[in-house]
Motif scaffolding. Structure first.
Motif, PDB file in Angstrom:
ATOM      1  N   THR A 173      -4.891  11.187   5.574  1.00  0.00           N
ATOM      2  CA  THR A 173      -6.089  10.356   5.457  1.00  0.00           C
ATOM      3  C   THR A 173      -7.252  11.149   4.887  1.00  0.00           C
ATOM      4  OG1 THR A 173      -5.348   9.102   7.396  1.00  0.00           O
ATOM      5  CG2 THR A 173      -7.630   8.819   6.708  1.00  0.00           C
ATOM      6  N   LEU A 174      -7.435  12.392   5.351  1.00  0.00           N
ATOM      7  CA  LEU A 174      -8.522  13.225   4.839  1.00  0.00           C
ATOM      8  C   LEU A 174      -8.341  13.528   3.351  1.00  0.00           C
ATOM      9  CD1 LEU A 174      -9.020  15.768   7.781  1.00  0.00           C
ATOM     10  CD2 LEU A 174     -10.541  13.895   7.116  1.00  0.00           C
ATOM     11  N   VAL A 175      -7.105  13.827   2.946  1.00  0.00           N
ATOM     12  CA  VAL A 175      -6.837  14.096   1.530  1.00  0.00           C
ATOM     13  C   VAL A 175      -7.080  12.835   0.703  1.00  0.00           C
ATOM     14  CG1 VAL A 175      -5.039  14.649  -0.148  1.00  0.00           C
ATOM     15  CG2 VAL A 175      -5.244  15.993   1.942  1.00  0.00           C
ATOM     16  N   ALA A 176      -6.692  11.681   1.228  1.00  0.00           N
ATOM     17  CA  ALA A 176      -6.928  10.421   0.520  1.00  0.00           C
ATOM     18  C   ALA A 176      -8.421  10.163   0.335  1.00  0.00           C
ATOM     19  CB  ALA A 176      -6.284   9.266   1.286  1.00  0.00           C
ATOM     20  N   ILE A 177      -9.216  10.487   1.355  1.00  0.00           N
ATOM     21  CA  ILE A 177     -10.674  10.342   1.233  1.00  0.00           C
ATOM     22  C   ILE A 177     -11.203  11.251   0.133  1.00  0.00           C
ATOM     23  CG2 ILE A 177     -12.871  10.772   2.408  1.00  0.00           C
ATOM     24  CD1 ILE A 177     -11.471   9.878   5.016  1.00  0.00           C
ATOM     25  N   LEU A 178     -10.689  12.489   0.076  1.00  0.00           N
ATOM     26  CA  LEU A 178     -11.096  13.426  -0.969  1.00  0.00           C
ATOM     27  C   LEU A 178     -10.720  12.890  -2.350  1.00  0.00           C
ATOM     28  CD1 LEU A 178     -12.106  16.169  -1.996  1.00  0.00           C
ATOM     29  CD2 LEU A 178      -9.857  17.120  -1.454  1.00  0.00           C
ATOM     30  N   LEU A 179      -9.506  12.370  -2.490  1.00  0.00           N
ATOM     31  CA  LEU A 179      -9.035  11.891  -3.791  1.00  0.00           C
ATOM     32  C   LEU A 179      -9.805  10.653  -4.253  1.00  0.00           C
ATOM     33  CD1 LEU A 179      -5.161  12.308  -3.370  1.00  0.00           C
ATOM     34  CD2 LEU A 179      -6.701  13.733  -4.709  1.00  0.00           C
ATOM     35  N   PHE A 180      -9.975   9.676  -3.356  1.00  0.00           N
ATOM     36  CA  PHE A 180     -10.688   8.457  -3.745  1.00  0.00           C
ATOM     37  C   PHE A 180     -12.184   8.712  -3.912  1.00  0.00           C
ATOM     38  CE2 PHE A 180      -6.858   6.305  -2.112  1.00  0.00           C
ATOM     39  CZ  PHE A 180      -6.645   5.419  -3.168  1.00  0.00           C
ATOM     40  N   GLY A 181     -12.699   9.723  -3.187  1.00  0.00           N
ATOM     41  CA  GLY A 181     -14.109  10.060  -3.346  1.00  0.00           C
ATOM     42  C   GLY A 181     -14.423  10.608  -4.717  1.00  0.00           C
ATOM     43  N   THR A 182     -13.441  11.250  -5.351  1.00  0.00           N
ATOM     44  CA  THR A 182     -13.645  11.836  -6.678  1.00  0.00           C
ATOM     45  C   THR A 182     -13.059  10.976  -7.789  1.00  0.00           C
ATOM     46  OG1 THR A 182     -11.602  13.121  -6.430  1.00  0.00           O
ATOM     47  CG2 THR A 182     -13.653  14.179  -5.758  1.00  0.00           C
ATOM     48  N   ALA A 183     -12.416   9.856  -7.430  1.00  0.00           N
ATOM     49  CA  ALA A 183     -11.750   9.021  -8.428  1.00  0.00           C
ATOM     50  C   ALA A 183     -12.760   8.225  -9.250  1.00  0.00           C
ATOM     51  CB  ALA A 183     -10.768   8.069  -7.745  1.00  0.00           C
ATOM     52  N   ALA A 184     -12.405   7.979 -10.509  1.00  0.00           N
ATOM     53  CA  ALA A 184     -13.255   7.197 -11.411  1.00  0.00           C
ATOM     54  C   ALA A 184     -12.916   5.715 -11.255  1.00  0.00           C
ATOM     55  CB  ALA A 184     -13.053   7.649 -12.845  1.00  0.00           C
ATOM     56  N   ILE A 185     -13.367   5.133 -10.144  1.00  0.00           N
ATOM     57  CA  ILE A 185     -13.138   3.718  -9.872  1.00  0.00           C
ATOM     58  C   ILE A 185     -14.485   3.068  -9.583  1.00  0.00           C
ATOM     59  CG2 ILE A 185     -10.795   4.049  -9.004  1.00  0.00           C
ATOM     60  CD1 ILE A 185     -11.864   3.986  -6.189  1.00  0.00           C
ATOM     61  N   PRO A 186     -14.575   1.732  -9.671  1.00  0.00           N
ATOM     62  CA  PRO A 186     -15.851   1.057  -9.401  1.00  0.00           C
ATOM     63  C   PRO A 186     -16.443   1.455  -8.050  1.00  0.00           C
ATOM     64  CG  PRO A 186     -14.287  -0.479 -10.345  1.00  0.00           C
ATOM     65  CD  PRO A 186     -13.528   0.792 -10.095  1.00  0.00           C
ATOM     66  N   PHE A 187     -17.778   1.555  -8.009  1.00  0.00           N
ATOM     67  CA  PHE A 187     -18.474   2.072  -6.828  1.00  0.00           C
ATOM     68  C   PHE A 187     -18.110   1.311  -5.559  1.00  0.00           C
ATOM     69  CE2 PHE A 187     -22.144   1.851  -3.958  1.00  0.00           C
ATOM     70  CZ  PHE A 187     -22.270   3.186  -3.621  1.00  0.00           C
ATOM     71  N   TRP A 188     -18.193  -0.022  -5.616  1.00  0.00           N
ATOM     72  CA  TRP A 188     -17.959  -0.797  -4.399  1.00  0.00           C
ATOM     73  C   TRP A 188     -16.490  -0.768  -3.981  1.00  0.00           C
ATOM     74  CZ3 TRP A 188     -21.803  -1.447  -1.460  1.00  0.00           C
ATOM     75  CH2 TRP A 188     -23.083  -1.642  -1.984  1.00  0.00           C
ATOM     76  N   SER A 189     -15.596  -0.639  -4.953  1.00  0.00           N
ATOM     77  CA  SER A 189     -14.182  -0.463  -4.601  1.00  0.00           C
ATOM     78  C   SER A 189     -13.979   0.860  -3.890  1.00  0.00           C
ATOM     79  CB  SER A 189     -13.324  -0.512  -5.874  1.00  0.00           C
ATOM     80  OG  SER A 189     -13.419  -1.772  -6.505  1.00  0.00           O
ATOM     81  N   LYS A 190     -14.660   1.901  -4.394  1.00  0.00           N
ATOM     82  CA  LYS A 190     -14.571   3.212  -3.748  1.00  0.00           C
ATOM     83  C   LYS A 190     -15.104   3.147  -2.319  1.00  0.00           C
ATOM     84  CE  LYS A 190     -15.600   6.772  -6.216  1.00  0.00           C
ATOM     85  NZ  LYS A 190     -16.300   7.864  -6.964  1.00  0.00           N
ATOM     86  N   ILE A 191     -16.243   2.483  -2.119  1.00  0.00           N
ATOM     87  CA  ILE A 191     -16.832   2.359  -0.784  1.00  0.00           C
ATOM     88  C   ILE A 191     -15.878   1.631   0.160  1.00  0.00           C
ATOM     89  CG2 ILE A 191     -18.688   1.293   0.551  1.00  0.00           C
ATOM     90  CD1 ILE A 191     -19.562   3.755  -0.954  1.00  0.00           C
ATOM     91  N   ALA A 192     -15.275   0.550  -0.326  1.00  0.00           N
ATOM     92  CA  ALA A 192     -14.364  -0.238   0.515  1.00  0.00           C
ATOM     93  C   ALA A 192     -13.138   0.578   0.915  1.00  0.00           C
ATOM     94  CB  ALA A 192     -13.946  -1.506  -0.232  1.00  0.00           C
ATOM     95  N   ILE A 193     -12.574   1.313  -0.032  1.00  0.00           N
ATOM     96  CA  ILE A 193     -11.381   2.116   0.249  1.00  0.00           C
ATOM     97  C   ILE A 193     -11.704   3.223   1.244  1.00  0.00           C
ATOM     98  CG2 ILE A 193      -9.716   3.732  -0.755  1.00  0.00           C
ATOM     99  CD1 ILE A 193      -9.854   2.049  -3.330  1.00  0.00           C
ATOM    100  N   ILE A 194     -12.818   3.923   1.019  1.00  0.00           N
ATOM    101  CA  ILE A 194     -13.200   5.020   1.921  1.00  0.00           C
ATOM    102  C   ILE A 194     -13.497   4.479   3.314  1.00  0.00           C
ATOM    103  CG2 ILE A 194     -14.960   6.769   2.382  1.00  0.00           C
ATOM    104  CD1 ILE A 194     -15.092   7.304  -0.597  1.00  0.00           C
ATOM    105  N   PHE A 195     -14.154   3.328   3.404  1.00  0.00           N
ATOM    106  CA  PHE A 195     -14.424   2.728   4.713  1.00  0.00           C
ATOM    107  C   PHE A 195     -13.120   2.411   5.440  1.00  0.00           C
ATOM    108  CE2 PHE A 195     -15.080  -1.009   7.433  1.00  0.00           C
ATOM    109  CZ  PHE A 195     -16.068  -0.522   8.278  1.00  0.00           C
ATOM    110  N   ALA A 196     -12.150   1.863   4.701  1.00  0.00           N
ATOM    111  CA  ALA A 196     -10.843   1.557   5.301  1.00  0.00           C
ATOM    112  C   ALA A 196     -10.154   2.834   5.779  1.00  0.00           C
ATOM    113  CB  ALA A 196      -9.969   0.823   4.292  1.00  0.00           C
ATOM    114  N   LEU A 197     -10.239   3.892   4.973  1.00  0.00           N
ATOM    115  CA  LEU A 197      -9.621   5.164   5.356  1.00  0.00           C
ATOM    116  C   LEU A 197     -10.306   5.763   6.576  1.00  0.00           C
ATOM    117  CD1 LEU A 197      -9.079   6.728   1.809  1.00  0.00           C
ATOM    118  CD2 LEU A 197      -7.294   6.001   3.396  1.00  0.00           C
ATOM    119  N   LEU A 198     -11.627   5.675   6.639  1.00  0.00           N
ATOM    120  CA  LEU A 198     -12.358   6.183   7.809  1.00  0.00           C
ATOM    121  C   LEU A 198     -11.993   5.393   9.061  1.00  0.00           C
ATOM    122  CD1 LEU A 198     -15.894   6.854   6.268  1.00  0.00           C
ATOM    123  CD2 LEU A 198     -14.258   8.563   7.080  1.00  0.00           C
ATOM    124  N   SER A 199     -11.806   4.106   8.908  1.00  0.00           N
ATOM    125  CA  SER A 199     -11.404   3.274  10.049  1.00  0.00           C
ATOM    126  C   SER A 199     -10.015   3.677  10.549  1.00  0.00           C
ATOM    127  CB  SER A 199     -11.412   1.792   9.643  1.00  0.00           C
ATOM    128  OG  SER A 199     -12.703   1.393   9.227  1.00  0.00           O
TER     129      SER A 199
END
Length: 347
Positions: A173-199
């Motif tokens: 989960t921590l590595v996924a947060i690192l990867l999606f945090g640096t990924a070139a994806i739309p801002f709100w999609s990134k926020i939603a994914i990171i929120f799901a991972l944190l949950s």
């Protein structure tokens, strides 16, 4: 170049780094490092990276570790510190230190696309081979010191540690947060994914980790922040100053062709300057367009992503001045020789 212009260059580099890398790159990396120190048993570290681990396993795992982490020479530092301080052998730890930023699948793909498949393939092969050779050389050069440090058999009395599934859920989960945090994806999609991972991370911690383990994780994370972050900021500022001090035309005219001096200069320049993840590709492409030789380009691509002035300052704090100097010299020499060989082959 006035003093104020040089100072402004250093400040701009620092502000750019703080805005672009701290939240999405360094913060997750610090939490991963803290987790390594807090919840990964010494026995597990020694099994895969330790001085008594099978060499093919230790160096094999370490040499391809960067394939899943889109990290730069600075973001990899807390991860390296966590592995090394936990008892990993010097060779595998250094192999991981180099490979983390060097074997970036995105960067290698972009290199091949922008500068040709020959340079992309040479970078990929060179990065893997470099990481193993550098680790083996460091282990050989400092074998007596390492042997003295590992004489205590009690160090190898295995700890059972957490179940593998629990560790995979936590670190995955921590590595996924690192990867999606640096990924070139739309801002709100990134926020939603990171929120799901944190949950999901909150559920993992609640179900499988007790309060003392979580507290130790946070304490270890803060310890790495205090050890690494201040020195890192100083190094980034100095790197920005160097960008203003070194004339661009001097770089363009000094790294053309495939001479020893051109490859050496490219290696040293790459070793000193800080390149954010993927930024080395457009920079080297621009230098190639202005007359840089393919050999020096490869030398810079091999030395640059894994080394930087901030990287050197922090590595010195972790494994000492002598080992850091030897590590940097090995990287520069290997990059220079490889650049010359590649330049001769490709013409």
């Amino acid at each position: 170049m006035t003093f104020m212009a040089v100072l402004q260059s250093g400040i701009n580099e620092l502000l750019e780094y703080l805005s672009a890398h701290v939240l999405t790159c360094l913060v997750p990396a610090f939490f991963i490092a803290g987790g390594i120190a807090a919840v990964v048993s010494t026995g597990a570290v020694l099994k895969y990276f330790g001085p008594r681990a099978p060499k093919h396993l230790a160096y094999g795992v370490a040499s391809v570790s960067g394939a899943i982490l889109a990290v730069c020479s600075c973001t990899v530092l807390p991860l390296f510190a966590g592995i090394y301080k936990k008892g990993a052998g010097l060779g595998p730890a250094v192999t991981f230190l180099f490979s983390g930023p060097a074997i970036n699948i995105l960067a290698i793909t972009l290199t091949a696309r922008k500068m040709g498949w020959e340079l992309g393939l040479a970078r990929a092969i060179g990065a893997v081979v470099f990481s193993i050779v550098i680790g083996l050389l460091m282990a050989f050069i400092f074998r007596k010191e390492e042997a003295a440090n590992n004489d205590d058999d009690g160090m190898f009395a295995g700890e059972e540690g957490k179940p593998v599934g629990h560790l995979l859920a936590f670190f995955g989960t921590l590595v996924a947060i690192l990867l999606f945090g640096t990924a070139a994806i739309p801002f709100w999609s990134k926020i939603a994914i990171i929120f799901a991972l944190l949950s999901f991370l909150a559920v993992v911690l609640t179900q499988w980790y007790d309060g003392d383990e979580v507290k130790e994780w946070l304490v270890e994370t803060w310890r790495f922040v205090k050890l690494i972050f201040p020195v890192l900021l100083v190094g980034v500022f100095v790197a920005g100053v160097l960008k203003a001090v070194i004339p661009q035309h001097w770089i363009e005219t000094s790294v053309g062709g495939n001479s020893l001096s051109a490859n050496l200069l490219a290696s040293v320049f790459g070793a000193l300057m800080y390149f954010s993840t993927l930024t080395e590709v457009p920079i080297v492409k621009a230098l190639l367009d202005m007359g840089m030789g393919k050999g020096p380009a490869l030398a810079l691509l091999l030395a640059g992503p894994s080394l930087s002035l901030p990287n050197m300052l922090v590595v010195r704090n972790v494994m000492g001045t002598k080992r850091t100097i030897v590590y940097v010299l090995i990287v520069v020499v290997l990059a220079t020789v490889t650049g010359m060989a590649f330049g001769s082959i490709t013409g």
